[in-house]
Structure formats: C-alpha cells, structure tokens
Write a protein that holds these residues in place. Structure first.
Motif, PDB file in Angstrom:
ATOM      1  N   SER A  65     -18.963  72.971  54.088  1.00 23.56           N
ATOM      2  CA  SER A  65     -20.402  73.205  53.933  1.00 23.56           C
ATOM      3  C   SER A  65     -20.650  74.693  53.764  1.00 23.56           C
ATOM      4  O   SER A  65     -19.742  75.522  53.961  1.00 23.56           O
ATOM      5  N   GLY A  66     -21.880  75.055  53.398  1.00 25.67           N
ATOM      6  CA  GLY A  66     -22.206  76.468  53.233  1.00 25.67           C
ATOM      7  C   GLY A  66     -21.963  77.269  54.492  1.00 25.67           C
ATOM      8  O   GLY A  66     -21.413  78.374  54.451  1.00 25.67           O
ATOM      9  N   GLY A  67     -22.364  76.727  55.633  1.00 31.42           N
ATOM     10  CA  GLY A  67     -22.165  77.427  56.899  1.00 31.42           C
ATOM     11  C   GLY A  67     -20.702  77.577  57.253  1.00 31.42           C
ATOM     12  O   GLY A  67     -20.270  78.617  57.757  1.00 31.42           O
ATOM     13  N   MET A  68     -19.901  76.526  56.973  1.00 31.07           N
ATOM     14  CA  MET A  68     -18.470  76.585  57.250  1.00 31.07           C
ATOM     15  C   MET A  68     -17.768  77.571  56.320  1.00 31.07           C
ATOM     16  O   MET A  68     -16.850  78.278  56.720  1.00 31.07           O
ATOM     17  N   ARG A  69     -18.210  77.633  55.051  1.00 30.11           N
ATOM     18  CA  ARG A  69     -17.619  78.621  54.131  1.00 30.11           C
ATOM     19  C   ARG A  69     -17.908  80.041  54.610  1.00 30.11           C
ATOM     20  O   ARG A  69     -17.058  80.926  54.500  1.00 30.11           O
ATOM     21  N   GLN A  70     -19.113  80.249  55.137  1.00 32.01           N
ATOM     22  CA  GLN A  70     -19.437  81.579  55.646  1.00 32.01           C
ATOM     23  C   GLN A  70     -18.576  81.911  56.857  1.00 32.01           C
ATOM     24  O   GLN A  70     -18.156  83.066  57.034  1.00 32.01           O
ATOM     25  N   ARG A  71     -18.262  80.918  57.679  1.00 32.29           N
ATOM     26  CA  ARG A  71     -17.363  81.144  58.808  1.00 32.29           C
ATOM     27  C   ARG A  71     -15.966  81.536  58.325  1.00 32.29           C
ATOM     28  O   ARG A  71     -15.302  82.380  58.927  1.00 32.29           O
ATOM     29  N   VAL A  72     -15.531  80.898  57.240  1.00 28.02           N
ATOM     30  CA  VAL A  72     -14.232  81.242  56.661  1.00 28.02           C
ATOM     31  C   VAL A  72     -14.233  82.701  56.201  1.00 28.02           C
ATOM     32  O   VAL A  72     -13.269  83.442  56.418  1.00 28.02           O
ATOM     33  N   MET A  73     -15.329  83.129  55.549  1.00 22.12           N
ATOM     34  CA  MET A  73     -15.418  84.510  55.084  1.00 22.12           C
ATOM     35  C   MET A  73     -15.382  85.485  56.256  1.00 22.12           C
ATOM     36  O   MET A  73     -14.766  86.556  56.179  1.00 22.12           O
ATOM     37  N   ILE A  74     -16.028  85.127  57.359  1.00 21.49           N
ATOM     38  CA  ILE A  74     -16.012  85.993  58.537  1.00 21.49           C
ATOM     39  C   ILE A  74     -14.604  86.052  59.125  1.00 21.49           C
ATOM     40  O   ILE A  74     -14.121  87.118  59.524  1.00 21.49           O
ATOM     41  N   ALA A  75     -13.925  84.898  59.163  1.00 22.95           N
ATOM     42  CA  ALA A  75     -12.544  84.875  59.647  1.00 22.95           C
ATOM     43  C   ALA A  75     -11.656  85.761  58.793  1.00 22.95           C
ATOM     44  O   ALA A  75     -10.820  86.518  59.303  1.00 22.95           O
TER      45      ALA A  75
END
Length: 330
Positions: free
Chosen positions: A152-162
């Motif tokens: 999801s969009g929120g999960m992709r953003q978490r990946v970018m933060i990781a």
C-alpha cells in the motif's frame, strides 16, 4: 560552526542558466533537531533538498553545504555517492516512483545496505528484514520477497524510510513524506519518524505544505517564498504569532474544521511568482496587504526581529502589534 551543528547551509543558490529558483538559502541544523521547510508549491523547498543531496540535475550550484564541516558541493561524484544515502539520506515524495518496480523490496534494500555496509548477501538480507520490522511492516520475512506494487502507499513509504535509515544517517531529509496518504496512515508515518529520531538522534529536515504536520513534529520552522527564506522561528512561536505577512497568510488559509457551513475557506489571493519572472522589491508584495512603496522597489534583508529571523521591511511594526495584542489579551 558549533560542535552540535551537523548541517550548515550557507548562501545556497540553484540556477538554471539565468533563472535562479533558490536564491541564497542559509540555515543550520543541530544533531537531533527537526526543522520544517514550509510554503506553497514552487517556493523552492524540494529543489533546496535536491541541491543539498547533489541531485539537482543540470543545475549550477553555489554557496556551501557543510555536512559535519565537509562541503558537499566540492565533492567529486564518486565521493558524493558514498555520502548520499550514508551520512545524509532522503525520503522522497512519491515512493512508487522512487522504488524500482522490477525488483523486490528486499533486493532494493539489500543493495542500499551493501552500498554503505560491508555485509555479504545473507547478512544484508537479515538486515533488510530487521529494518522492515523496525519501521512497522508486518510479516517482514514474507514481505521482503514482494514487489513495490504489492504494498500500500503507507507501506511503500515505510520501505523508503527503512532504506533511508539503513546506514544510520546523520541527516534525514523528508520531502512531503505523507502526501496522498489518508489521515490515519499519515499519523502513523509521522509517529514512526518521531520514534526513529528519538532512537537514533538523527537531524531531520521535513519539507511539507501541511502546516499541521509541521506543527506537530518540528522544533523550528522556516517559511519559504520565491526561493528565499522569509521567516524562521521556533514552531510554537511561529504558530502563536507570525511576523511575515506570507507566514500569516499561510496560517490563515489552513482549513478550520469548525468553520460554519457556507462560510468560504480563506485563501491567499494571487499566485506564487515564477522563478524566471520575479517582481521587483519584495517578491511577496503583489499579494501582500501590508505592502508599501518601499516593498515594491527594495528587496528586504533577512534580519533578527523579536527573537526570530524575518525578511520583511515592516517586521518591526508587526512585532510591536503582536506585543500589544499579547499585552491587551493578558
């Protein structure tokens, strides 16, 4: 530069030929500090970040960008590759565009990890799983094998933060990290950033048009307009009483959920100036109710007024008015 200053930007200018969208930006960022860059689209926020990262393609950069005393603008491309993503990292506005759709999330995380850490593939995979777990991606052992479109969009953003945190950067730049996310997901992403800052003592530059997000996260806020900083203040002081008319207009244009039905939402009249056709004098004067003849001909200087930095000829008058209002209210 003080010992706790990790990023010192001095008179940063970004030009494309004769057009100069960023015109002399200066600021210091301390270890663990959260600095917000706010303003309308076209004010130069994202371009400032790209210039710091040396990602502003075909741009002529001048000034100094000192990362722990080292000027990034003087580094050769190969040297900058080691710094970028290592000592200074960036979370981009659109994670779907930033992630490669043909590689798994795990593959991309492993590549970023091995670029900055001397780890074999197995150790990098384990670290990738740890990072996904750290940023709150459920079932990281399974999700590490999936592709960006499966998130999801929120999960992709978490990946970018990781990915940005894989080398424990000294400075983290977040460019509109909650754009296009629903309110609940937005809050979770900001809570995640808050936790990471506390745990790693990372300095953060948060670029956002959302004044509510900046108010809840940032220690200090810089308001940008026409490629320049027009006001810098502690977040609480800025939201309590702004001294630049543009800052005041931005705050006045924020949506009030208690607004009565039928009452028009406040807006800022006119449009931000184009970088190639800036007005003479103060760049905000065509939209400013406070403008005088001097504002139309003379460019104001960024100066200290009432404990903050303001670029406005009439900032002293505004500060006196705020002081009087506060005295009367007390």
């Amino acid at each position: 530069m003080t010992t706790d200053t990790v990023l010192d930007v001095r008179d940063l200018r970004v030009a494309f030929g004769d057009v100069e969208p960023v015109r002399g930006i200066s600021f210091r960022l301390r270890r663990g500090e959260r600095l917000g860059l706010v303003g309308e689209s076209g004010s130069g926020k994202s371009l400032t970040a790209l210039a710091i990262m040396r990602l502003a393609r075909r741009a002529q950069l001048s000034g100094e960008v000192l990362l722990e005393g080292e000027d990034l603008l003087t580094l050769k491309p190969r040297q900058m590759e080691k710094v970028r993503g290592g000592r200074v990292a960036m979370v981009y506005q659109d994670p779907m565009s930033a992630l490669n759709p043909v590689y798994t999330v795990g593959k991309q995380l492993e590549e970023a990890i091995r670029l900055h850490r001397r780890l074999d593939r197995r150790a990098a995979r384990e670290r990738a799983i740890e990072l996904l777990d750290d940023v709150g991606v459920p079932h990281p052992q399974r999700r590490v094998e999936q592709y960006p479109h499966e998130f999801s969009g929120g999960m992709r953003q978490r990946v970018m933060i990781a990915m940005a945190m894989c080398a424990d950067p000294t400075v983290l730049i977040c460019d509109e990290p909650t754009t296009a996310l629903d309110v609940t997901t937005q809050a979770r992403i900001m809570d995640l950033l808050d936790r990471l800052v506390e745990e790693h003592h990372t300095a953060v530059v948060l670029i956002t048009h959302d004044l509510g997000v900046a108010a809840g996260f940032c220690d200090n806020v810089q308001v940008m307009y026409g490629g320049r900083i027009v006001e810098r203040a502690e977040a609480e002081a800025l939201y309590r009483a702004s001294l630049h008319p543009y800052s005041e207009a931005l705050l006045g244009a924020a949506v009030d959920l208690n607004l009565e039905l039928g009452v028009p939402i406040p807006t800022i009249g006119g449009s931000p100036p184009l970088a190639g056709s800036l007005p003479s004098g103060c760049s905000f004067h065509p939209r400013c109710a406070w403008a005088q003849d001097r504002c139309r001909t003379e460019v104001p200087l960024l100066r200290e007024v009432a404990g903050r930095l303001v670029e406005c000829h009439r900032a002293d008058e505004r500060a006196a008015a705020v002081k009087e209002e506060t005295h009367v209210g007390a």
